[in-house]
Design an enzyme around this catalytic site. Structure first.
Site, PDB file in Angstrom:
ATOM      1  N   GLU A 171      -4.915  43.618  37.909  1.00  0.00           N
ATOM      2  CA  GLU A 171      -4.435  44.667  37.026  1.00  0.00           C
ATOM      3  C   GLU A 171      -2.996  44.454  36.609  1.00  0.00           C
ATOM      4  O   GLU A 171      -2.211  43.829  37.306  1.00  0.00           O
ATOM      5  CB  GLU A 171      -4.605  46.042  37.654  1.00  0.00           C
ATOM      6  N   CYS A 182       0.079  50.642  42.389  1.00  0.00           N
ATOM      7  CA  CYS A 182      -0.391  49.288  42.689  1.00  0.00           C
ATOM      8  C   CYS A 182      -1.798  49.229  43.240  1.00  0.00           C
ATOM      9  O   CYS A 182      -2.104  49.849  44.245  1.00  0.00           O
ATOM     10  CB  CYS A 182       0.496  48.676  43.750  1.00  0.00           C
ATOM     11  N   CYS A 207      -4.249  41.628  48.346  1.00  0.00           N
ATOM     12  CA  CYS A 207      -2.989  41.430  49.054  1.00  0.00           C
ATOM     13  C   CYS A 207      -3.277  41.392  50.551  1.00  0.00           C
ATOM     14  O   CYS A 207      -4.175  42.086  51.028  1.00  0.00           O
ATOM     15  CB  CYS A 207      -2.015  42.564  48.741  1.00  0.00           C
ATOM     16  N   CYS A 246       0.117  47.144  53.800  1.00  0.00           N
ATOM     17  CA  CYS A 246       1.010  48.301  53.916  1.00  0.00           C
ATOM     18  C   CYS A 246       0.126  49.552  53.917  1.00  0.00           C
ATOM     19  O   CYS A 246      -0.839  49.633  53.152  1.00  0.00           O
ATOM     20  CB  CYS A 246       1.991  48.339  52.748  1.00  0.00           C
ATOM     21  N   CYS A 279       4.552  45.166  34.118  1.00  0.00           N
ATOM     22  CA  CYS A 279       4.490  45.059  35.577  1.00  0.00           C
ATOM     23  C   CYS A 279       3.315  44.137  35.892  1.00  0.00           C
ATOM     24  O   CYS A 279       2.159  44.503  35.689  1.00  0.00           O
ATOM     25  CB  CYS A 279       4.288  46.455  36.159  1.00  0.00           C
ATOM     26  N   CYS A 281      -0.602  51.557  50.482  1.00  0.00           N
ATOM     27  CA  CYS A 281      -0.817  50.818  49.236  1.00  0.00           C
ATOM     28  C   CYS A 281      -2.287  50.477  49.031  1.00  0.00           C
ATOM     29  O   CYS A 281      -2.992  50.103  49.971  1.00  0.00           O
ATOM     30  CB  CYS A 281       0.017  49.544  49.253  1.00  0.00           C
TER      31      CYS A 281
HETATM   32  N1  SAH Z   1       4.362  43.112  47.449  1.00  0.00           N
HETATM   33  C1  SAH Z   1       5.515  43.462  46.676  1.00  0.00           C
HETATM   34  C2  SAH Z   1       5.261  43.865  45.235  1.00  0.00           C
HETATM   35  C3  SAH Z   1       4.130  44.802  44.945  1.00  0.00           C
HETATM   36  S1  SAH Z   1       4.243  46.502  45.314  1.00  0.00           S
HETATM   37  C4  SAH Z   1       6.313  44.515  47.386  1.00  0.00           C
HETATM   38  O1  SAH Z   1       5.891  44.973  48.431  1.00  0.00           O
HETATM   39  O2  SAH Z   1       7.405  44.841  46.927  1.00  0.00           O
HETATM   40  C5  SAH Z   1       5.361  47.264  44.234  1.00  0.00           C
HETATM   41  C6  SAH Z   1       5.942  48.565  44.823  1.00  0.00           C
HETATM   42  O3  SAH Z   1       5.031  49.690  44.760  1.00  0.00           O
HETATM   43  C7  SAH Z   1       6.285  48.389  46.277  1.00  0.00           C
HETATM   44  O4  SAH Z   1       7.541  48.944  46.538  1.00  0.00           O
HETATM   45  C8  SAH Z   1       5.173  49.167  46.956  1.00  0.00           C
HETATM   46  O5  SAH Z   1       5.529  49.499  48.241  1.00  0.00           O
HETATM   47  C9  SAH Z   1       5.003  50.337  46.015  1.00  0.00           C
HETATM   48  N2  SAH Z   1       3.759  51.097  46.254  1.00  0.00           N
HETATM   49  C10 SAH Z   1       2.639  50.695  46.853  1.00  0.00           C
HETATM   50  N3  SAH Z   1       1.742  51.696  46.961  1.00  0.00           N
HETATM   51  C11 SAH Z   1       2.309  52.785  46.413  1.00  0.00           C
HETATM   52  C12 SAH Z   1       1.895  54.132  46.238  1.00  0.00           C
HETATM   53  N4  SAH Z   1       0.720  54.563  46.665  1.00  0.00           N
HETATM   54  N5  SAH Z   1       2.756  54.978  45.627  1.00  0.00           N
HETATM   55  C13 SAH Z   1       3.969  54.535  45.174  1.00  0.00           C
HETATM   56  N6  SAH Z   1       4.405  53.285  45.326  1.00  0.00           N
HETATM   57  C14 SAH Z   1       3.609  52.401  45.939  1.00  0.00           C
END
Ligand code: SAH
Length: 352
Positions: free
Chosen positions: A95, A339, A115, A119, A108, A122
């Site tokens: 996406e 994401c 991934c 986390c 973006c 996410c």
């Molecule tokens: N792996 C990289 C880039 C992708 S995530 C990283 O971790 O930075 C891009 C951003 O969106 C990250 O800061 C991630 O933690 C955040 N993100 C992930 N899930 C989210 C959610 N449910 N709500 C808001 N931000 C989120």
């Protein structure tokens, strides 16, 4: 015979390959410009090449493999955010998001299919890690916006690698794609208008410091105590956050650009005063800005977005401690623009 994908090749690679095909070296620059500057998707339209040369290239290469299919598109109600699920040649999907700001368009882009970082908040890792994207597939995401979606003459001017995946674990392909976007015979986007976001892969940050581009660095911090960050981001076990902050500070000294620390706010989990205090301590004296991101709820993950007044309280606390802080402007909430949410919901429907 499957043709070779040309999108993603550097000028030097094209020159070598074209010489081997019996073409003159300068043809490579012509084709390079057609593809990367003008967004050509067929050799047919490359009118400064002879018919013979065009058909030789046509028989050897594909552009975008014709394989990058648009599976779904979503527009937010305010029309400012556009999200696309692209299908790749092996059936994987990825996406990508376009945002319309007052300064122009930003894209973006995703760096991996799925991934591996897991986390807890996410959606990208909900279905595990599948594979790295090639440089061509990273570029293809920008291509879709520049050459298919946007009106002629309008282009994306900012790139953030904040889609699905961990870019530092696919750094060669990410940098190859960004270099092509930056190339003066291509899209000519300045490195200063590009940002790579990482969950904190220290060797990746160090490699970027060695290589020395002026790309912006964003670090997903999300917690500033070991115990809480371990819980939210398993990668903290391998690269504890103080080491990440040190590596990011060395990067900042190299490129002279403030590091952005992203901090997703999860109600009752990391939005308390003690969390703000730990964050202010961890970043005190650093050249950086904290970007607070009120969480986009992911139904499978079971957490809440804090109330606006709690976001404001956290923001004010950091301000009082002289930390540069902003609250992320939320875009595309109504189209699952967080994401990995779109791909995850498509996979879920397929499994249903
Ligand atoms: N792996 C990289 C880039 C992708 S995530 C990283 O971790 O930075 C891009 C951003 O969106 C990250 O800061 C991630 O933690 C955040 N993100 C992930 N899930 C989210 C959610 N449910 N709500 C808001 N931000 C989120």
């Amino acid at each position: 015979m499957t043709k070779k994908e040309i999108l993603g090749l550097t000028l030097e690679q094209m020159q070598d390959e074209f010489l081997a095909l019996g073409l003159k070296k300068f043809r490579a620059e012509q084709v390079f410009r057609w593809i990367y500057e003008k967004g050509a998707t067929t050799f047919e339209e490359m009118t400064n090449l002879s018919k013979e040369n065009r058909s030789l290239l046509e028989g050897t290469y594909s552009i975008l493999s014709g394989a990058v299919k648009v599976l779904r598109t979503y527009d937010s109600a305010d029309r400012l955010t556009h999200k696309v699920l692209l299908g790749l040649s092996d059936g994987a999907s990825v996406e990508t998001v376009l945002m319309h700001h007052d300064y122009g368009y930003s894209a973006c882009l995703s760096s991996q299919v799925g991934c591996a970082m897991n986390c807890t908040f996410c959606a990208s890792g909900l279905h595990g890690f599948m594979r790295n994207l090639t440089a061509g597939e990273i570029l293809a995401q920008l291509y879709y916006f520049d050459h298919v979606l946007l009106p002629k003459g309008e282009r994306v001017s900012r790139i953030v690698i904040m889609g699905s995946g961990e870019p530092m674990l696919n750094l060669d392909n990410v940098l190859a794609a960004l270099d092509l976007m930056h190339h003066d015979k291509g899209q000519c986007i300045s490195y200063r208008n590009m940002t790579i976001s990482t969950c904190g892969i220290v060797p990746g940050i160090e490699e970027m410091t060695r290589q020395g581009r002026t790309i912006n660095l964003a670090v997903s911090l999300h917690a500033a105590t070991g115990a809480l960050r371990d819980r939210l981001m398993p990668i903290n076990g391998k690269y504890p956050f103080p080491e990440v902050i040190d590596a990011a500070s060395r990067y900042e000294k190299m490129n002279g650009r403030q590091v952005m620390y992203e901090y997703i706010l999860l109600a009752g989990i990391n939005d308390r005063e003690e969390d703000a205090r730990a964050l202010a301590e961890a970043l005190s004296g650093k050249e950086c800005v904290v970007n607070l991101i009120p969480a986009n709820p992911v139904p499978e993950k079971g957490f809440r977005r804090p109330e606006d007044r709690d976001v404001d309280r956290f923001f004010q606390y950091l301000k009082k401690r002289h930390i540069n802080v902003t609250v992320r402007k939320e875009m595309g909430k109504d189209i699952n623009a967080a994401c990995g949410q779109l791909r995850a919901s498509q996979l879920k429907e397929e499994q249903a």
